[in-house]
Design a protein around this motif. Structure first.
Motif, PDB file in Angstrom:
ATOM      1  N   ILE A 162       0.842  -1.193   0.000  1.00 45.02           N
ATOM      2  CA  ILE A 162       0.000   0.000   0.000  1.00 45.02           C
ATOM      3  C   ILE A 162       0.875   1.239   0.000  1.00 45.02           C
ATOM      4  N   VAL A 163       0.652   2.086  -1.000  1.00 44.58           N
ATOM      5  CA  VAL A 163       1.368   3.357  -1.103  1.00 44.58           C
ATOM      6  C   VAL A 163       0.347   4.483  -0.923  1.00 44.58           C
ATOM      7  N   ALA A 164       0.578   5.349   0.037  1.00 45.83           N
ATOM      8  CA  ALA A 164      -0.326   6.460   0.328  1.00 45.83           C
ATOM      9  C   ALA A 164       0.264   7.764  -0.188  1.00 45.83           C
ATOM     10  N   VAL A 165      -0.552   8.514  -0.921  1.00 46.88           N
ATOM     11  CA  VAL A 165      -0.119   9.815  -1.453  1.00 46.88           C
ATOM     12  C   VAL A 165      -1.115  10.869  -0.981  1.00 46.88           C
ATOM     13  N   ASP A 166      -0.711  11.653   0.004  1.00 48.43           N
ATOM     14  CA  ASP A 166      -1.565  12.708   0.539  1.00 48.43           C
ATOM     15  C   ASP A 166      -1.013  14.076   0.171  1.00 48.43           C
ATOM     16  N   GLY A 167      -1.828  15.107   0.380  1.00 46.84           N
ATOM     17  CA  GLY A 167      -1.337  16.464   0.135  1.00 46.84           C
ATOM     18  C   GLY A 167      -2.437  17.428  -0.238  1.00 46.84           C
ATOM     19  N   PHE A 168      -2.031  18.660  -0.434  1.00 42.68           N
ATOM     20  CA  PHE A 168      -2.951  19.736  -0.767  1.00 42.68           C
ATOM     21  C   PHE A 168      -3.535  19.568  -2.168  1.00 42.68           C
TER      22      PHE A 168
ATOM     23  N   ILE B  80     -10.716  24.332   4.586  1.00 46.90           N
ATOM     24  CA  ILE B  80     -11.662  23.294   5.024  1.00 46.90           C
ATOM     25  C   ILE B  80     -10.949  21.970   5.238  1.00 46.90           C
ATOM     26  N   ASP B  81     -10.082  21.587   4.300  1.00 43.03           N
ATOM     27  CA  ASP B  81      -9.381  20.308   4.404  1.00 43.03           C
ATOM     28  C   ASP B  81      -8.502  20.241   5.655  1.00 43.03           C
ATOM     29  N   SER B  82      -7.889  21.376   6.014  1.00 42.59           N
ATOM     30  CA  SER B  82      -6.957  21.403   7.144  1.00 42.59           C
ATOM     31  C   SER B  82      -7.645  21.603   8.494  1.00 42.59           C
ATOM     32  N   HIS B  83      -8.860  22.142   8.474  1.00 38.35           N
ATOM     33  CA  HIS B  83      -9.527  22.487   9.730  1.00 38.35           C
ATOM     34  C   HIS B  83     -10.763  21.650  10.048  1.00 38.35           C
ATOM     35  N   ARG B  84     -11.153  20.739   9.151  1.00 37.37           N
ATOM     36  CA  ARG B  84     -12.350  19.955   9.448  1.00 37.37           C
ATOM     37  C   ARG B  84     -12.112  19.088  10.681  1.00 37.37           C
TER      38      ARG B  84
ATOM     39  N   MET C 104     -13.212  15.974  11.365  1.00 34.36           N
ATOM     40  CA  MET C 104     -12.932  14.563  11.107  1.00 34.36           C
ATOM     41  C   MET C 104     -11.883  14.391  10.013  1.00 34.36           C
ATOM     42  N   SER C 105     -10.829  13.693  10.323  1.00 30.38           N
ATOM     43  CA  SER C 105      -9.764  13.366   9.364  1.00 30.38           C
ATOM     44  C   SER C 105      -9.218  14.587   8.617  1.00 30.38           C
ATOM     45  N   PRO C 106      -8.725  15.595   9.324  1.00 26.23           N
ATOM     46  CA  PRO C 106      -8.169  16.754   8.618  1.00 26.23           C
ATOM     47  C   PRO C 106      -6.890  16.399   7.876  1.00 26.23           C
ATOM     48  N   LEU C 107      -6.582  17.191   6.863  1.00 25.31           N
ATOM     49  CA  LEU C 107      -5.342  17.002   6.119  1.00 25.31           C
ATOM     50  C   LEU C 107      -4.170  17.306   7.047  1.00 25.31           C
ATOM     51  N   ARG C 108      -3.275  16.339   7.176  1.00 25.04           N
ATOM     52  CA  ARG C 108      -2.072  16.578   7.982  1.00 25.04           C
ATOM     53  C   ARG C 108      -0.944  15.679   7.500  1.00 25.04           C
ATOM     54  N   GLN C 109       0.260  16.178   7.708  1.00 27.91           N
ATOM     55  CA  GLN C 109       1.446  15.431   7.317  1.00 27.91           C
ATOM     56  C   GLN C 109       1.846  14.508   8.461  1.00 27.91           C
ATOM     57  N   THR C 110       1.932  13.219   8.201  1.00 26.16           N
ATOM     58  CA  THR C 110       2.349  12.286   9.243  1.00 26.16           C
ATOM     59  C   THR C 110       3.869  12.317   9.386  1.00 26.16           C
ATOM     60  N   ALA C 111       4.342  11.925  10.557  1.00 26.74           N
ATOM     61  CA  ALA C 111       5.776  11.991  10.839  1.00 26.74           C
ATOM     62  C   ALA C 111       6.596  11.077   9.939  1.00 26.74           C
TER      63      ALA C 111
END
Length: 225
Positions: A2-8, A185-189, A191-198
């Motif tokens: 599983i490869v996860a690609v998150d971001g703005f 909205i994505d960063s402040h919602r 439930m499950s806000p957009l965030r960079q994991t460590a």
């Protein structure tokens, strides 16, 4: 795998993920498209008012009837999104959908419904999945995590050019407002806000070509296989 690609938004997550899927032999799942599909259905059914408020009660009742799938178009050499058998790939990329998708995606039961589907899709497949909360919520134990970012101006310019190239009538300020609204909205919602994991590999592609990104990401993925 599983490869996860998150971001703005407008960082090219889908573009690179699709290319990597073909290059490495993974199944591509566009979670952003899944939220756009639900938003399209909300608009089609008239479940959102002029103020942007969604009729959540009616949406919850019809959500289970939405069958979302992805098919690889051999002729176009790309994955396309389907809703109940209808190809909606172009329709879900409209500004109307873009202007409302973050609000719809912030609804708790919508996220729960789609996250369950996303996990099921990856149950027996090697996948690359892009979105906002893949590495943080959907697959916190993903084999590889990427977090895509770029300067706001670069992202606005890219989105504006993309829409103009598709023949969509849109002005620059409208695109700018849409990007800024979605970021907030994505960063402040709740439930499950957009965030960079460590443990995510951060890629700032403000001044990178798509080819450079793909090469870098493929090398990282190959070390995990």
């Amino acid at each position: 795998m599983i490869v996860a690609v998150d971001g703005f938004s407008s960082t090219g997550k889908s573009t690179v993920a699709k290319l990597i899927a073909v290059r490495v032999g993974l199944t591509y799942i566009d979670t952003g498209a899944m939220y756009r599909v639900v938003t399209l259905e909300v608009l089609r059914r008239g479940l959102i008012d002029e103020a942007g408020n969604v009729n959540e009660e009616k949406l919850n009742k019809c959500l289970s009837s939405m069958k979302i799938s992805f098919k690889y178009n051999e002729e176009k050499k790309c994955y396309e999104t389907y809703l109940n058998g209808e190809n909606v790939e172009s329709t879900i990329r409209s500004m109307d959908v873009a202007n409302h998708v973050s609000s719809v995606a912030a609804i708790g039961f919508v996220r729960e419904f789609l996250v369950a589907q996303q996990r099921e899709m990856a149950r027996n497949e090697n996948v690359i999945m892009d979105g906002r909360d893949i590495g943080s919520v959907v697959f916190p134990n993903a084999d590889v995590k990427f977090f895509m970012t770029a300067s706001p101006k670069v992202r606005i310019d890219r989105r504006f050019k993309e829409l103009k190239d598709k023949g969509v009538e849109v002005n620059y300020e409208e695109v700018k407002a849409n990007i800024e609204k979605r970021d907030y909205i994505d960063s402040h919602r709740e439930m499950s806000p957009l965030r960079q994991t460590a443990d995510a590999v951060v890629i700032d592609n403000s001044y990178m070509t798509v080819e450079e990104e793909v090469e870098m990401m493929v090398k990282i993925i190959e070390t995990k296989r």
